[in-house]
Motif scaffolding. Structure first.
Motif, PDB file in Angstrom:
ATOM      1  N   ALA A 125       0.747  -1.384   0.219  1.00  0.00           N
ATOM      2  CA  ALA A 125       0.092  -0.115  -0.033  1.00  0.00           C
ATOM      3  C   ALA A 125       0.882   1.141  -0.088  1.00  0.00           C
ATOM      4  O   ALA A 125       0.217   2.283  -0.384  1.00  0.00           O
ATOM      5  N   ASP A 126       2.128   0.961   0.544  1.00  0.00           N
ATOM      6  CA  ASP A 126       3.042   2.289   0.460  1.00  0.00           C
ATOM      7  C   ASP A 126       3.825   2.444  -0.832  1.00  0.00           C
ATOM      8  O   ASP A 126       4.666   3.468  -0.759  1.00  0.00           O
ATOM      9  N   CYS A 127       3.909   1.621  -1.517  1.00  0.00           N
ATOM     10  CA  CYS A 127       4.577   1.495  -2.818  1.00  0.00           C
ATOM     11  C   CYS A 127       3.881   1.984  -4.000  1.00  0.00           C
ATOM     12  O   CYS A 127       3.227   1.136  -4.761  1.00  0.00           O
ATOM     13  N   ALA A 128       3.977   3.165  -4.547  1.00  0.00           N
ATOM     14  CA  ALA A 128       3.000   3.684  -5.619  1.00  0.00           C
ATOM     15  C   ALA A 128       3.467   3.363  -6.626  1.00  0.00           C
ATOM     16  O   ALA A 128       2.645   2.875  -7.652  1.00  0.00           O
ATOM     17  N   ASP A 129       4.918   3.080  -6.955  1.00  0.00           N
ATOM     18  CA  ASP A 129       5.258   2.185  -8.217  1.00  0.00           C
ATOM     19  C   ASP A 129       5.161   0.643  -8.257  1.00  0.00           C
ATOM     20  O   ASP A 129       5.918   0.279  -9.238  1.00  0.00           O
ATOM     21  N   CYS A 130       4.583   0.348  -7.407  1.00  0.00           N
ATOM     22  CA  CYS A 130       4.673  -1.312  -7.233  1.00  0.00           C
ATOM     23  C   CYS A 130       3.305  -2.058  -7.596  1.00  0.00           C
ATOM     24  O   CYS A 130       3.156  -3.042  -7.659  1.00  0.00           O
ATOM     25  N   SER A 131       2.392  -1.003  -7.939  1.00  0.00           N
ATOM     26  CA  SER A 131       1.032  -1.642  -7.845  1.00  0.00           C
ATOM     27  C   SER A 131       0.836  -2.706  -9.053  1.00  0.00           C
ATOM     28  O   SER A 131       0.025  -3.804  -8.924  1.00  0.00           O
ATOM     29  N   GLU A 132       1.699  -2.722 -10.295  1.00  0.00           N
ATOM     30  CA  GLU A 132       1.385  -3.335 -11.267  1.00  0.00           C
ATOM     31  C   GLU A 132       2.079  -4.700 -11.079  1.00  0.00           C
ATOM     32  O   GLU A 132       2.162  -5.657 -11.757  1.00  0.00           O
ATOM     33  N   HIS A 133       2.935  -4.833  -9.718  1.00  0.00           N
ATOM     34  CA  HIS A 133       3.800  -5.973  -9.816  1.00  0.00           C
ATOM     35  C   HIS A 133       3.092  -6.720  -8.436  1.00  0.00           C
ATOM     36  O   HIS A 133       3.728  -7.681  -7.900  1.00  0.00           O
ATOM     37  N   VAL A 134       2.281  -5.956  -7.580  1.00  0.00           N
ATOM     38  CA  VAL A 134       1.499  -6.783  -6.421  1.00  0.00           C
ATOM     39  C   VAL A 134       1.114  -8.132  -6.594  1.00  0.00           C
ATOM     40  O   VAL A 134       1.129  -9.047  -5.840  1.00  0.00           O
ATOM     41  N   SER A 135       0.339  -8.452  -7.639  1.00  0.00           N
ATOM     42  CA  SER A 135      -0.286  -9.682  -7.888  1.00  0.00           C
ATOM     43  C   SER A 135       0.891 -10.834  -7.968  1.00  0.00           C
ATOM     44  O   SER A 135       0.649 -12.082  -7.894  1.00  0.00           O
ATOM     45  N   VAL A 136       2.231 -10.158  -8.242  1.00  0.00           N
ATOM     46  CA  VAL A 136       3.179 -11.432  -8.582  1.00  0.00           C
ATOM     47  C   VAL A 136       3.825 -11.701  -7.106  1.00  0.00           C
ATOM     48  O   VAL A 136       3.853 -13.020  -6.671  1.00  0.00           O
ATOM     49  N   SER A 137       3.947 -10.833  -5.929  1.00  0.00           N
ATOM     50  CA  SER A 137       4.578 -11.085  -4.895  1.00  0.00           C
ATOM     51  C   SER A 137       3.582 -11.197  -3.838  1.00  0.00           C
ATOM     52  O   SER A 137       4.094 -12.069  -2.910  1.00  0.00           O
ATOM     53  N   THR A 138       2.324 -10.767  -4.035  1.00  0.00           N
ATOM     54  CA  THR A 138       1.293 -10.885  -3.010  1.00  0.00           C
ATOM     55  C   THR A 138       0.078 -11.508  -3.432  1.00  0.00           C
ATOM     56  O   THR A 138       0.072 -11.132  -4.377  1.00  0.00           O
ATOM     57  N   PRO A 139      -0.986 -11.878  -2.545  1.00  0.00           N
ATOM     58  CA  PRO A 139      -2.062 -12.108  -2.893  1.00  0.00           C
ATOM     59  C   PRO A 139      -3.009 -11.048  -3.498  1.00  0.00           C
ATOM     60  O   PRO A 139      -2.552  -9.776  -2.878  1.00  0.00           O
ATOM     61  N   ALA A 140      -3.666 -10.870  -4.442  1.00  0.00           N
ATOM     62  CA  ALA A 140      -4.280  -9.794  -5.019  1.00  0.00           C
ATOM     63  C   ALA A 140      -5.123  -8.922  -4.028  1.00  0.00           C
ATOM     64  O   ALA A 140      -5.284  -8.143  -4.128  1.00  0.00           O
ATOM     65  N   ASN A 141      -5.782  -9.652  -3.149  1.00  0.00           N
ATOM     66  CA  ASN A 141      -6.591  -9.055  -2.199  1.00  0.00           C
ATOM     67  C   ASN A 141      -5.583  -8.745  -0.846  1.00  0.00           C
ATOM     68  O   ASN A 141      -6.508  -8.506   0.318  1.00  0.00           O
ATOM     69  N   SER A 142      -4.597  -8.684  -0.855  1.00  0.00           N
ATOM     70  CA  SER A 142      -3.765  -8.426   0.256  1.00  0.00           C
ATOM     71  C   SER A 142      -2.704  -7.655   0.209  1.00  0.00           C
ATOM     72  O   SER A 142      -1.601  -7.872   0.136  1.00  0.00           O
ATOM     73  N   LYS A 143      -3.145  -6.030   0.202  1.00  0.00           N
ATOM     74  CA  LYS A 143      -1.931  -5.186  -0.090  1.00  0.00           C
ATOM     75  C   LYS A 143      -1.285  -4.770   1.269  1.00  0.00           C
ATOM     76  O   LYS A 143      -0.553  -3.913   1.319  1.00  0.00           O
ATOM     77  N   SER A 144      -1.785  -5.201   2.546  1.00  0.00           N
ATOM     78  CA  SER A 144      -1.213  -5.173   3.757  1.00  0.00           C
ATOM     79  C   SER A 144       0.115  -5.863   3.874  1.00  0.00           C
ATOM     80  O   SER A 144       0.912  -5.399   4.831  1.00  0.00           O
ATOM     81  N   ASN A 145       0.270  -6.770   3.087  1.00  0.00           N
ATOM     82  CA  ASN A 145       1.603  -7.740   3.202  1.00  0.00           C
ATOM     83  C   ASN A 145       2.770  -6.790   2.598  1.00  0.00           C
ATOM     84  O   ASN A 145       2.313  -6.136   1.629  1.00  0.00           O
ATOM     85  N   LYS A 146       3.871  -7.146   3.095  1.00  0.00           N
ATOM     86  CA  LYS A 146       5.043  -6.562   2.556  1.00  0.00           C
ATOM     87  C   LYS A 146       5.644  -7.382   1.228  1.00  0.00           C
ATOM     88  O   LYS A 146       5.441  -8.522   0.789  1.00  0.00           O
ATOM     89  N   ILE A 147       6.145  -6.284   0.313  1.00  0.00           N
ATOM     90  CA  ILE A 147       6.671  -6.901  -0.828  1.00  0.00           C
ATOM     91  C   ILE A 147       8.074  -6.572  -1.109  1.00  0.00           C
ATOM     92  O   ILE A 147       8.573  -5.759  -0.420  1.00  0.00           O
ATOM     93  N   ASP A 148       8.731  -7.315  -2.133  1.00  0.00           N
ATOM     94  CA  ASP A 148      10.251  -6.832  -2.300  1.00  0.00           C
ATOM     95  C   ASP A 148      10.393  -5.836  -3.222  1.00  0.00           C
ATOM     96  O   ASP A 148       9.775  -6.208  -4.398  1.00  0.00           O
ATOM     97  N   ARG A 149      10.934  -4.707  -3.074  1.00  0.00           N
ATOM     98  CA  ARG A 149      11.121  -3.745  -3.941  1.00  0.00           C
ATOM     99  C   ARG A 149      12.656  -3.555  -4.145  1.00  0.00           C
ATOM    100  O   ARG A 149      13.619  -3.554  -3.300  1.00  0.00           O
TER     101      ARG A 149
END
Length: 322
Positions: A125-149
């Motif tokens: 949710a804090d990564c403005a330029d990561c939205s297009e990659h969220v579905s790769v690193s985390t479940p589509a409905n779980s933007k509260s999880n951390k992702i690797d940037r």
């Protein structure tokens, strides 16, 4: 092991044709002359767990050796790059290689490439330029999880490069195979190998012999012959060592002690290690040092040094003391 059964030209064409389709006709024509060989890569990682750092790992990739470790802050000894450091290194190297292949193919005036990378874990949710990659690193409905940037900054050296060429090479960087692997969905299949005998663990994992060869007599002067290992016709050097000589053992009561007269060296360093006996080192800098068993004498010649290594002088001094 890294299999390279075909020439560098075919390897470059295969990599580039997979990385981008900028020249499909040329690639298709040239690939007809390239063997259809599978490129296999085997990486071996070994940990003994009894060194200064309990996390230190020895990595073997074909003939190459790498040491990995964790930083001191997490209990490691910082004896090598961390796993994430190696991951970023792989991405950086792949990025630079891919850009270089493209520039060479297009005959662009590229003089060099620098790739700076940084990795962090952030909330989606804090990564403005990561939205297009969220579905790769985390479940589509779980933007509260951390992702690797991973932030990658590419510097292209070449004053004659146009702005259009620079932008195109940035697009090509995104086609680096390691980049595509990281952004894609990878599958890691793990299994346990049969447990080897304890005595075979270290030998099978940490010792890989590439070449075996012996020494040969080499006369340095009429009264001084050594056993020379390096250089060898199939191996001109091992690491930084370009000459490797062994002398002795001898009985000074019946044979003449080692006596290397004045001779010069330029642009190299000599390393002498003594197993037994004694030597007297002198050189043109004014240095004078007796070398005893278990000691190493390192002389850096720089622009030029003349030195001697004499055993007779030490033998005479010992006899005088006795």
């Amino acid at each position: 092991h890294l299999a390279r059964p075909f020439g560098a030209t075919c390897l470059g064409i295969q990599r580039m044709s997979k990385a981008y389709q900028a020249f499909p006709v040329a690639a298709s024509t040239l690939m007809q002359s390239c063997p259809r060989t599978v490129r296999a890569l085997s990486v071996l990682v070994h940990s003994e767990g009894d060194g200064a750092s309990r996390f230190a790992q020895r990595i073997s990739v074909g003939k190459h050796r790498i040491l990995a470790d964790e930083p001191v802050s997490v209990g490691g000894g910082d004896e090598g790059p961390s796993p994430y450091d190696l991951l970023l290194s792989a991405l950086g190297a792949c990025t630079s290689m891919t850009i270089r292949m493209y520039a060479d193919r297009k005959k662009l005036p590229l003089m060099g490439v620098d790739v700076s990378l940084n990795h962090e874990k952030v909330y989606a949710a804090d990564c403005a330029d990561c939205s297009e990659h969220v579905s790769v690193s985390t479940p589509a409905n779980s933007k509260s999880n951390k992702i690797d940037r991973i932030e990658r900054v590419i510097t292209l050296h070449g004053p004659e490069l146009t702005e259009g060429q620079r932008k195109r090479m940035l697009e090509i960087a995104n086609l680096c195979p390691v980049h595509k692997t990281l952004e894609g969905t990878s599958v890691v299949v793990s299994s346990l190998a049969p447990a080897p005998a304890d005595a075979a663990v270290t030998e099978s994992l940490s010792l890989q012999i590439d070449l075996t060869f012996g020494s040969r007599p080499h006369e340095l002067s009429p009264d001084f012959t050594v056993r020379r290992v390096l250089p060898y016709r199939l191996r001109r050097a091992v690491g930084p060592f370009v000459f490797f000589d062994h002398f002795g053992p001898i009985d000074v009561a019946t044979a003449k002690p080692m006596d290397v007269g004045p001779h010069p060296h330029i642009g190299l360093a000599t390393l002498t290690y003594l197993y037994a006996g004694a030597l007297m080192h002198r050189d043109s800098t004014g240095a004078k040092r007796k070398i005893s068993p278990g000691e190493a004498n390192l002389m850096i010649a720089g622009r030029g040094v003349v030195h001697t290594e004499r055993g007779a002088e030490v033998v005479d001094a010992i006899a005088a003391d006795a």
